[in-house]
Design a protein around this motif. Structure first.
Motif, mmCIF file in Angstrom:
data_model
loop_
_atom_site.group_PDB
_atom_site.id
_atom_site.type_symbol
_atom_site.label_atom_id
_atom_site.label_comp_id
_atom_site.label_asym_id
_atom_site.label_seq_id
_atom_site.Cartn_x
_atom_site.Cartn_y
_atom_site.Cartn_z
ATOM 1 N N GLY A 79 9.554 4.497 6.339
ATOM 2 C CA GLY A 79 9.441 5.130 7.651
ATOM 3 C C GLY A 79 9.534 4.109 8.766
ATOM 4 O O GLY A 79 10.210 4.316 9.781
ATOM 5 N N GLN A 80 8.859 2.998 8.573
ATOM 6 C CA GLN A 80 8.920 1.893 9.533
ATOM 7 C C GLN A 80 10.356 1.405 9.691
ATOM 8 O O GLN A 80 10.816 1.156 10.805
ATOM 9 C CB GLN A 80 8.028 0.758 9.045
ATOM 10 N N ARG A 116 0.817 -1.215 0.000
ATOM 11 C CA ARG A 116 0.000 0.000 0.000
ATOM 12 C C ARG A 116 0.854 1.270 0.000
ATOM 13 O O ARG A 116 0.579 2.202 -0.728
ATOM 14 C CB ARG A 116 -0.939 -0.020 1.206
ATOM 15 N N SER A 117 1.904 1.302 0.841
ATOM 16 C CA SER A 117 2.717 2.516 0.923
ATOM 17 C C SER A 117 4.194 2.171 1.111
ATOM 18 O O SER A 117 4.599 1.720 2.183
ATOM 19 C CB SER A 117 2.249 3.400 2.081
ATOM 20 N N MET A 166 6.123 -0.736 14.718
ATOM 21 C CA MET A 166 5.163 -1.844 14.707
ATOM 22 C C MET A 166 3.800 -1.377 14.219
ATOM 23 O O MET A 166 3.131 -2.070 13.438
ATOM 24 C CB MET A 166 5.024 -2.437 16.106
ATOM 25 N N LEU A 167 3.388 -0.197 14.663
ATOM 26 C CA LEU A 167 2.112 0.358 14.223
ATOM 27 C C LEU A 167 2.133 0.638 12.720
ATOM 28 O O LEU A 167 1.180 0.303 12.002
ATOM 29 C CB LEU A 167 1.807 1.636 15.009
ATOM 30 N N ALA A 168 3.212 1.226 12.236
ATOM 31 C CA ALA A 168 3.338 1.509 10.801
ATOM 32 C C ALA A 168 3.260 0.211 9.990
ATOM 33 O O ALA A 168 2.587 0.152 8.954
ATOM 34 C CB ALA A 168 4.653 2.241 10.513
ATOM 35 N N ALA A 199 9.351 3.855 22.288
ATOM 36 C CA ALA A 199 8.288 4.556 21.560
ATOM 37 C C ALA A 199 8.517 4.476 20.046
ATOM 38 O O ALA A 199 7.569 4.254 19.283
ATOM 39 C CB ALA A 199 8.224 6.013 22.019
ATOM 40 N N LEU A 200 9.761 4.625 19.612
ATOM 41 C CA LEU A 200 10.060 4.518 18.181
ATOM 42 C C LEU A 200 9.805 3.099 17.676
ATOM 43 O O LEU A 200 9.284 2.907 16.572
ATOM 44 C CB LEU A 200 11.501 4.932 17.905
ATOM 45 N N SER A 201 10.152 2.106 18.476
ATOM 46 C CA SER A 201 9.924 0.709 18.085
ATOM 47 C C SER A 201 8.439 0.392 17.964
ATOM 48 O O SER A 201 8.012 -0.284 17.022
ATOM 49 C CB SER A 201 10.587 -0.237 19.098
ATOM 50 N N VAL A 202 7.658 0.893 18.905
ATOM 51 C CA VAL A 202 6.208 0.673 18.842
ATOM 52 C C VAL A 202 5.607 1.417 17.645
ATOM 53 O O VAL A 202 4.709 0.897 16.971
ATOM 54 C CB VAL A 202 5.530 1.089 20.167
ATOM 55 N N ALA A 203 6.118 2.602 17.361
ATOM 56 C CA ALA A 203 5.653 3.336 16.177
ATOM 57 C C ALA A 203 5.944 2.540 14.901
ATOM 58 O O ALA A 203 5.126 2.514 13.970
ATOM 59 C CB ALA A 203 6.308 4.717 16.114
#
Length: 133
Positions: free
Chosen positions: A78-79, A71-72, A113-115, A107-111
């Motif tokens: 970014g991930q 998709r992106s 995972m979210l991405a 926080a960056l690692s969780v971001a």
């Protein structure tokens, strides 16, 4: 295979090696390694070796299984940067006993995972098949 996916897998191997060497060093000479080595080692192995491998393989394979394009690509890059900034920050934070660095890295690692989750869900569920385009 996309360069980013190859980098995920290559860095996964490097993180695994670093985690193994950290554990060996701790066993051989515990006084040489400060901080919370157990957590640093565990995250190098789990977030580094295991999760980075999953990222690289999944970003390559999942779109192809369904006949979809990712998709992106921008979100995937970014991930990549979030994941590879977060893990080293956490490891350094634990070894240097700097809780704020651990928190930032986490926080960056969780971001990351979210991405990954968002990109995969939108790829598999919402993207049109590549043949239909």
């Amino acid at each position: 295979m996309h360069l980013r996916n190859r980098l995920f897998v290559a860095l996964a191997l490097a993180y695994g090696l670093a985690g193994g060497l950290l554990a060996l060093l701790r066993l051989a000479a515990p006084q040489l390694v400060p901080g919370d080595v157990t957590r640093a080692h565990a995250h190098l192995m789990l977030l580094g070796l295991v999760l980075m491998t999953i990222y690289g393989v999944a970003l390559h394979v999942l779109p192809r299984f369904g006949g979809y394009r990712l998709r992106s690509e921008q979100l995937a890059w970014g991930q990549f940067w979030l994941a590879n900034a977060g893990l080293p920050l956490m490891v350094v934070g634990w070894l240097a006993t700097l809780p704020r660095l651990v928190t930032l890295g986490g926080a960056l690692s969780v971001a990351a995972m979210l991405a990954f989750g968002v990109n995969v869900v939108f790829t598999v569920r919402l993207a049109p098949p590549a043949e239909a385009e």
